[in-house]
Design a protein around this motif. Structure first.
Motif, short mmCIF file in Angstrom:
data_model
loop_
_atom_site.label_atom_id
_atom_site.label_comp_id
_atom_site.label_asym_id
_atom_site.label_seq_id
_atom_site.Cartn_x
_atom_site.Cartn_y
_atom_site.Cartn_z
N ALA A 37 40.91 -43.64 4.40
CA ALA A 37 40.85 -45.24 4.27
C ALA A 37 40.43 -45.73 3.00
O ALA A 37 39.48 -45.30 2.66
N VAL A 38 41.24 -46.74 2.47
CA VAL A 38 40.92 -46.93 1.12
C VAL A 38 40.29 -48.44 1.27
O VAL A 38 41.01 -49.39 1.48
N THR A 39 38.95 -48.17 0.72
CA THR A 39 38.02 -49.48 0.79
C THR A 39 37.97 -50.46 -0.07
O THR A 39 36.89 -51.20 -0.29
N LYS A 40 38.68 -50.19 -1.07
CA LYS A 40 38.54 -50.89 -2.42
C LYS A 40 38.62 -52.47 -2.48
O LYS A 40 37.89 -53.05 -3.00
N THR A 41 39.09 -53.01 -1.20
CA THR A 41 39.23 -54.41 -1.32
C THR A 41 37.97 -54.86 -0.31
O THR A 41 37.91 -56.31 -0.17
N GLU A 60 38.46 -44.93 -2.75
CA GLU A 60 38.24 -45.85 -3.97
C GLU A 60 39.15 -45.72 -5.06
O GLU A 60 39.13 -44.57 -5.58
N ASN A 61 39.71 -46.66 -5.69
CA ASN A 61 40.44 -46.44 -7.14
C ASN A 61 39.45 -46.70 -8.17
O ASN A 61 39.90 -46.31 -9.16
N ARG A 62 38.22 -47.20 -8.27
CA ARG A 62 37.45 -47.30 -9.43
C ARG A 62 36.32 -46.56 -9.17
O ARG A 62 35.41 -46.74 -8.37
N LEU A 81 38.57 -40.23 -5.10
CA LEU A 81 38.86 -40.82 -5.78
C LEU A 81 40.50 -40.85 -6.14
O LEU A 81 40.79 -39.84 -6.16
N ILE A 82 40.77 -42.10 -6.04
CA ILE A 82 42.52 -42.26 -6.06
C ILE A 82 42.90 -43.02 -7.27
O ILE A 82 44.24 -43.31 -7.39
N GLY A 83 42.11 -43.57 -8.11
CA GLY A 83 42.59 -44.21 -9.47
C GLY A 83 41.91 -43.42 -10.52
O GLY A 83 41.25 -42.48 -10.44
N LEU A 163 49.46 -32.35 -5.02
CA LEU A 163 50.18 -33.76 -5.81
C LEU A 163 49.64 -34.80 -5.32
O LEU A 163 49.88 -34.92 -3.71
N MET A 164 49.84 -35.96 -5.95
CA MET A 164 49.69 -37.27 -5.33
C MET A 164 50.67 -38.25 -5.94
O MET A 164 51.12 -37.85 -7.38
N THR A 165 51.45 -39.15 -5.19
CA THR A 165 52.11 -40.13 -5.56
C THR A 165 51.77 -41.43 -5.32
O THR A 165 51.66 -41.30 -3.99
N MET A 166 52.45 -42.60 -5.63
CA MET A 166 52.73 -43.76 -5.28
C MET A 166 54.04 -44.20 -5.26
O MET A 166 54.59 -44.34 -6.38
N ALA A 167 54.73 -44.61 -4.25
CA ALA A 167 56.19 -44.97 -4.17
C ALA A 167 56.31 -46.37 -4.84
O ALA A 167 55.21 -47.09 -4.74
N GLY A 206 51.93 -41.98 0.73
CA GLY A 206 51.98 -42.70 1.91
C GLY A 206 50.80 -43.82 1.82
O GLY A 206 49.72 -43.50 1.68
N MET A 207 51.12 -45.22 1.85
CA MET A 207 50.39 -46.30 1.75
C MET A 207 50.51 -47.09 2.98
O MET A 207 51.33 -46.70 3.98
N SER A 208 50.12 -48.29 3.12
CA SER A 208 50.00 -49.04 4.49
C SER A 208 51.61 -49.37 4.81
O SER A 208 52.22 -49.36 5.63
N ASN A 209 52.29 -49.62 3.42
CA ASN A 209 53.77 -50.18 3.73
C ASN A 209 54.82 -48.76 4.09
O ASN A 209 55.82 -49.13 4.66
N VAL A 222 47.03 -39.43 3.81
CA VAL A 222 47.72 -40.77 3.50
C VAL A 222 46.59 -41.84 3.16
O VAL A 222 45.43 -41.68 3.76
N ARG A 223 46.89 -42.59 2.13
CA ARG A 223 45.69 -43.40 1.79
C ARG A 223 46.24 -45.20 2.23
O ARG A 223 46.98 -45.53 1.67
N ILE A 224 45.46 -45.50 3.19
CA ILE A 224 45.61 -46.74 3.88
C ILE A 224 44.74 -47.70 3.84
O ILE A 224 43.47 -47.42 4.06
N GLY A 225 45.12 -48.56 3.09
CA GLY A 225 44.07 -49.92 2.80
C GLY A 225 44.27 -51.04 3.82
O GLY A 225 43.67 -51.48 4.61
N THR A 226 45.54 -52.10 3.24
CA THR A 226 45.95 -53.26 3.92
C THR A 226 45.93 -52.99 5.54
O THR A 226 45.48 -53.98 6.09
N ALA A 227 46.41 -51.98 5.99
CA ALA A 227 46.66 -52.00 7.53
C ALA A 227 45.46 -51.95 8.16
O ALA A 227 45.31 -52.31 9.45
C1 LIG Z 1 44.92 -49.55 -3.02
C2 LIG Z 1 45.65 -48.01 -3.11
C3 LIG Z 1 46.09 -47.57 -1.65
C4 LIG Z 1 46.25 -48.29 -0.52
O1 LIG Z 1 47.17 -49.13 -0.56
P1 LIG Z 1 47.61 -50.03 0.71
O2 LIG Z 1 48.92 -50.68 0.43
O3 LIG Z 1 46.55 -51.31 0.76
O4 LIG Z 1 47.49 -49.38 2.08
C5 LIG Z 1 46.59 -46.38 -1.93
N1 LIG Z 1 46.66 -45.65 -3.07
C6 LIG Z 1 46.29 -46.14 -4.10
C7 LIG Z 1 46.36 -45.33 -5.34
C8 LIG Z 1 45.56 -47.51 -4.00
O5 LIG Z 1 45.24 -47.96 -5.15
#
Ligand SMILES: *Cc1c(COP(=O)(O)O)cnc(C)c1O
Length: 239
Positions: A37-41, A60-62, A81-83, A163-167, A206-209, A222-227
């Motif tokens: 669960a991505v709690t950054k916001t 958290e990304n920071r 740590l995801i950032g 490995l990690m990626t953001m689509a 994999g993120m919320s979208n 899976v790294r999920i924040g917004t959802a």
């Molecule tokens: C913010 C963030 C997420 C979560 O994204 P959402 O679209 O809010 O689920 C996942 N991964 C990274 C690296 C992020 O910075």
């Protein structure tokens, strides 16, 4: 139960059902996929309320925000740590993190190797890969990985767990599938090229979208924040 807890409970149930359905479609078992669960916001209060529902893995990304929340939340939270990790923040971050997803340069790799000397077990990490090849994104290009194999194989104090990626953001998450598939293929190619200490079991994607598609393509994290947290401003208090 507070309104906040109630909302979080409903959002969790929804995310959980979607994770389970994606596992079912892919013939995978639920236990292969960890929700981070991505709690950054959100505030530490909101993060604590989610942890209270049994979500153990928080991201958290920071680094500074991770330090701050780690000080406020129970010790059994596993922090991811995801950032980007600046080298001058390594020392303070290492004792707090369960897994660093975002190792994005050879320089950082070398600094982590130095900082992790003397540990009783190697420090687990993931390499961030720019599988979507967007110019504004960090991480290693897939083509760059063969060039760092010897560095990876010479590590004494670190363990590459995957490995990690953001689509790229897509309205239609189906269009993210090639990015996720590529990350899996890149991981599969690394197997056999690397020393056995590098277990490579994780695909953080994999993120919320787009998380259902990522799970179908083999995501283990899976790294999920917004959802989970949409609409809960940072100053939201857990009352
Ligand atoms: C913010 C963030 C997420 C979560 O994204 P959402 O679209 O809010 O689920 C996942 N991964 C990274 C690296 C992020 O910075």
């Amino acid at each position: 139960m507070s309104a906040l807890e109630n909302t979080l409970r409903n959002r969790m149930a929804d995310v959980e059902a979607r994770i389970q359905k994606a596992c079912d479609r892919a013939g995978r078992v639920r236990s292969e996929v960890t929700l981070v669960a991505v709690t950054k916001t959100v505030s530490a209060d909101v993060a604590r309320a989610l942890a209270g529902l049994g979500v153990v893995h928080l991201g958290e990304n920071r680094p500074q925000e991770l330090w701050k929340k780690a000080a406020e939340l129970p010790d059994d939270v596993r922090w991811h740590l995801i950032g980007h990790l600046q080298r001058n923040k390594i020392e303070r971050t290492l004792p707090l993190v369960h897994l660093i997803h975002s190792v994005d340069s050879v320089r950082l790799l070398a600094s982590l190797e130095e900082a992790a000397a003397g540990r009783s077990t190697p420090l687990p990490f993931l390499l961030e890969v720019n599988a979507s090849r967007e110019a504004n994104k960090g991480g290693f290009a897939p083509e760059a990985l063969p060039g760092i194999l010897s560095q990876l194989n010479s590590l004494q104090n670190l363990q590459l767990q995957g490995l990690m990626t953001m689509a790229a953001f897509e309205e239609d998450a189906e269009r993210c599938r090639p990015t996720f598939r590529e990350l899996r293929e890149v991981r599969d190619r690394l197997r056999g090229e690397l020393a056995p200490v590098h277990t490579l079991q994780h695909l953080s994607m994999g993120m919320s979208n787009d998380f259902p598609v990522a799970i179908e393509e083999g995501a283990t994290l899976v790294r999920i924040g917004t959802a989970l947290f949409d609409g809960m401003a940072k100053d939201h208090s857990a009352t």
